[in-house]
Design an enzyme around this catalytic site. Structure first.
Site, short mmCIF file in Angstrom:
data_model
loop_
_atom_site.label_atom_id
_atom_site.label_comp_id
_atom_site.label_asym_id
_atom_site.label_seq_id
_atom_site.Cartn_x
_atom_site.Cartn_y
_atom_site.Cartn_z
N SER A 161 -7.83 -1.48 9.20
CA SER A 161 -6.71 -0.71 9.14
C SER A 161 -6.88 1.05 9.61
O SER A 161 -7.33 0.93 10.77
CB SER A 161 -6.21 -0.91 7.57
OG SER A 161 -4.86 -0.52 7.37
N ASP A 220 -0.53 2.54 11.98
CA ASP A 220 -2.06 2.54 11.61
C ASP A 220 -2.81 1.72 12.46
O ASP A 220 -2.43 1.15 13.49
CB ASP A 220 -2.27 2.64 10.26
CG ASP A 220 -2.20 1.05 9.60
OD1 ASP A 220 -1.30 0.37 10.32
OD2 ASP A 220 -2.50 0.96 8.40
N ASP A 259 -3.98 -1.06 12.12
CA ASP A 259 -3.71 -2.59 12.45
C ASP A 259 -1.99 -2.84 12.35
O ASP A 259 -1.72 -3.94 12.24
CB ASP A 259 -4.50 -3.45 11.43
CG ASP A 259 -3.98 -3.24 9.94
OD1 ASP A 259 -3.40 -2.05 9.63
OD2 ASP A 259 -4.01 -3.91 8.82
N ALA A 317 4.51 5.03 -0.74
CA ALA A 317 4.81 6.19 -0.01
C ALA A 317 4.08 6.38 1.56
O ALA A 317 4.69 6.98 2.36
CB ALA A 317 4.47 7.36 -0.77
N PRO A 371 -7.96 5.80 -11.04
CA PRO A 371 -9.15 5.29 -10.38
C PRO A 371 -8.73 4.93 -8.70
O PRO A 371 -7.88 4.08 -8.84
CB PRO A 371 -9.98 4.31 -11.16
CG PRO A 371 -8.92 3.75 -11.79
CD PRO A 371 -7.76 4.73 -12.07
N SER A 372 -9.40 5.09 -7.77
CA SER A 372 -9.20 4.69 -6.39
C SER A 372 -9.45 3.05 -6.57
O SER A 372 -10.57 2.87 -7.29
CB SER A 372 -9.71 5.44 -5.43
OG SER A 372 -9.91 4.62 -4.35
C1 16G Z 1 -5.11 -0.62 -0.12
C2 16G Z 1 -3.87 -1.24 -0.09
C3 16G Z 1 -2.74 -0.05 -0.12
C4 16G Z 1 -3.04 0.86 -1.40
C5 16G Z 1 -4.44 1.63 -0.90
C6 16G Z 1 -4.53 2.62 -2.05
C7 16G Z 1 -3.22 -3.22 0.23
C8 16G Z 1 -2.99 -4.65 1.51
N1 16G Z 1 -3.62 -2.11 0.59
O1 16G Z 1 -5.21 0.06 1.22
O2 16G Z 1 -1.64 -0.87 -0.53
O3 16G Z 1 -2.26 2.11 -0.90
O4 16G Z 1 -5.28 0.43 -1.03
O5 16G Z 1 -5.98 2.83 -2.11
O6 16G Z 1 -3.01 -4.13 -0.65
P1 16G Z 1 -6.45 3.56 -3.38
O7 16G Z 1 -6.76 2.54 -4.59
O8 16G Z 1 -7.76 3.90 -2.87
O9 16G Z 1 -5.84 4.69 -3.67
ZN ZN Z 2 -3.01 -1.06 7.72
#
Ligand code: 16G
Ligand code: ZN
Length: 533
Positions: free
Chosen positions: A66, A282, A284, A377, A502-503
């Site tokens: 992505s 982005d 993909d 967002a 948490p991410s």
């Molecule tokens: C992933 C998720 C996206 C989300 C992001 C948050 C899918 C296909 N993709 O890329 O929707 O916004 O994670 O990332 O579900 P974070 O947890 O590191 O903030």
């Molecule tokens: Zn993507």
């Protein structure tokens, strides 16, 4: 029939690097591309088994990372209806990917087949694709070895976007049924989108040229094909189309760059004229960011929240005009990252639900409405029409010409929108339809509501798993006492809102804050970050 010896030989050729641990997370497996050989081989086997488990239905495999840097790559599975892999199998995928030797893997595989009760005599079918990343070529051949080992009937969809792969999976599995999703080819996808788009903008004033930043990724060749199908209906100017230039992918361009930097990609500075609309895909092509320069050349961004506001209000109006207000309920799904001003704008018009981050949460929540609009967002989102809603649209007898027109528009929207997953190109055409119907420029669209100033920071902590959340990630339940301190800080800021989570993709904790003034939003974010650290 499965031959253990065949699997063993091929598995030996794709051995797992001992020191690495892999995890099937929110975006599938994702890490440095050159470490993923064993993972792709095993995912090939897993995809074949998933198909057997589902009676030979076609499973999708997408090789992409992505918006990540070019050196990264990843892989995710797509279920038969074009949706993300069922959650329980994410765990199975992680277990299989981490078996350290061929013997361990064969043992884990045997256990898995028996536990999940997979009938190995069933057929298995898999369709796969990749984005333009250089590491993709080798990874696809590892995947093909896995598919061969399990004896899957494999179909190569080539280099294409994530949303097209999702479309293909659904189209293949509904072929010849009354739910047919379209012809199971790229051509079928382009025809479906372009035919419905042309119907939706027929009779409207000519659309002004739109610049597309293709992020130097797979969106470039795919958008170029789409241009052929769209003909005169919309002038598209493709930028950042260098898919063979090493290091160019997502580099200072693309949807994630625009959203995080909140500025124009440098490559568009000489291209974009004041007043002109542009959008970024982005790597993909499943995320979309819009923006424009105003008359004085100032940059304004129209993110996923602005897209949700534009699209949801348009659909609500069409449902009313069609006389279906009491039978078709429209709702919106957002995450905690949605700008507070967008939530306020939307909540005045329709039900709004907040769910944890990640497409699968949004998608599932959106399925609870007759028409569910969901956008993050960051620009990932789509609109889902429930089977009942589609049935109502197909059978409703309009009583006035105005009702009939609105009904037709809604039916055409069900074809224009890729309902399997967020799709930057389909979403882009959707936005263009609404702008054309409303006679909006970027300025009018942007003035639906004014974004609250906000700030996102990431904090490296010793253990991000110590941070646990509730209420759709808007409140912390641990570490204990921390939420009370955040609340206490937030109270001191006019229009203040902040949360910590948490991410799911990086080893960090994210802090989001918004307030009436930009300086206050920044200050609040950094003070909350100070509490977390
Ligand atoms: C992933 C998720 C996206 C989300 C992001 C948050 C899918 C296909 N993709 O890329 O929707 O916004 O994670 O990332 O579900 P974070 O947890 O590191 O903030
Ligand atoms: Zn993507």
């Amino acid at each position: 029939q499965l031959s253990i010896d065949d699997i063993r030989v091929l598995c030996d050729a794709h051995s797992k690097p001992l020191e690495l641990h892999f995890q099937y997370g929110t975006a599938g497996f994702r890490t440095l591309g050159n470490t993923l050989d064993s993972v792709l081989f095993r995912v090939g086997i897993l995809a074949g088994l998933r198909s057997k488990r589902l009676d030979g239905k076609t499973i999708g495999v997408m090789v992409t990372a992505s918006h990540n840097p070019e050196a990264d790559n990843g892989v995710k599975l797509v279920d038969p209806r074009g949706e993300m892999l069922e959650a329980a199998w994410e765990t199975h995928a992680t277990v299989l990917a981490n078996a350290s030797t061929t013997d361990d893997f064969l043992h884990a595989l045997d256990l898995f087949v028996r536990n999940v009760k997979i009938d190995l005599s069933k057929p298995s079918r898999v369709v796969y694709a990749r984005d333009t990343r250089p590491s993709g070529v080798a990874l696809i051949s590892s995947l093909e070895d896995g598919l061969k080992a399990i004896g899957a009937e494999a179909r190569d969809a080539g280099v294409t976007t994530t949303p097209i792969l999702h479309y293909l999976v659904k189209a293949i599995n509904t072929k010849g049924t009354k739910e047919s999703y379209g012809d199971d080819s790229e051509d079928g996808y382009f025809k479906k989108l372009s035919d419905s788009f042309k119907k939706l903008v027929a009779g409207r004033p000519k659309i002004t040229p739109l610049v597309i930043d293709c992020a130097n990724g797979v969106g470039a060749p795919i958008a170029a094909k789409l241009v052929e199908y769209l003909g005169e209906s919309i002038p598209l100017i493709l930028e950042n189309t260098s898919i063979t230039t090493l290091g160019a992918l997502n580099n200072a361009c693309g949807a994630d760059f625009v959203k995080t930097m909140q500025k124009l990609p440098p490559s568009l500075v000489e291209v974009l004229k004041p007043g002109q609309r542009a959008c970024s895909l982005d790597g993909d092509a499943d995320r979309l960011m819009y923006y424009y320069l105003d008359d004085r050349g100032y940059f304004s961004m129209l993110d996923g929240d602005k897209i949700a506001a534009l699209v949801a209000a348009f659909i609500v109006d069409l449902v009313k005009l069609a006389g279906l207000e009491s039978t078709i309920k429209v709702g919106v799904v957002q995450t905690a990252y949605a700008n507070g001003a967008s939530t306020r704008y939307l909540a005045k018009r329709l039900p709004v639900k907040c769910v944890p981050t990640g497409v699968k949460h949004l998608h599932h929540a959106a399925e609870h409405y007759n028409i569910g609009v969901y956008f993050e967002a960051n620009g990932h989102g789509t609109v889902l029409f429930s089977p009942q809603a589609q049935e109502t649209l197909a059978n409703h007898e309009p009583s006035t010409p105005a009702q009939s027109t609105a009904l037709n528009h809604l039916v055409n929207l069900t074809h224009l929108i890729n309902q399997t997953v967020g799709d930057a190109l389909s979403d882009m055409l959707l936005v263009e339809v609404v702008l054309a119907h409303k006679s909006y420029t970027g300025v009018e669209w942007n003035s639906l509501y004014a974004d609250l100033p906000n700030r996102l920071v990431k904090v490296v902590v010793s253990d991000r798993n110590a941070f646990r959340t509730e209420d759709a990630e808007r409140r912390l339940i641990s570490p204990s006492g921390l939420q009370a301190k955040i609340d206490e800080l937030v109270r001191r800021y006019d229009g203040g809102r902040s949360f910590v989570r948490p991410s799911g993709t990086e080893d960090v904790v994210r802090v989001y804050a918004e307030a009436i003034l930009k300086t206050q939003a920044d200050e609040l974010a950094f003070r909350v970050a100070g509490l977390v650290y």
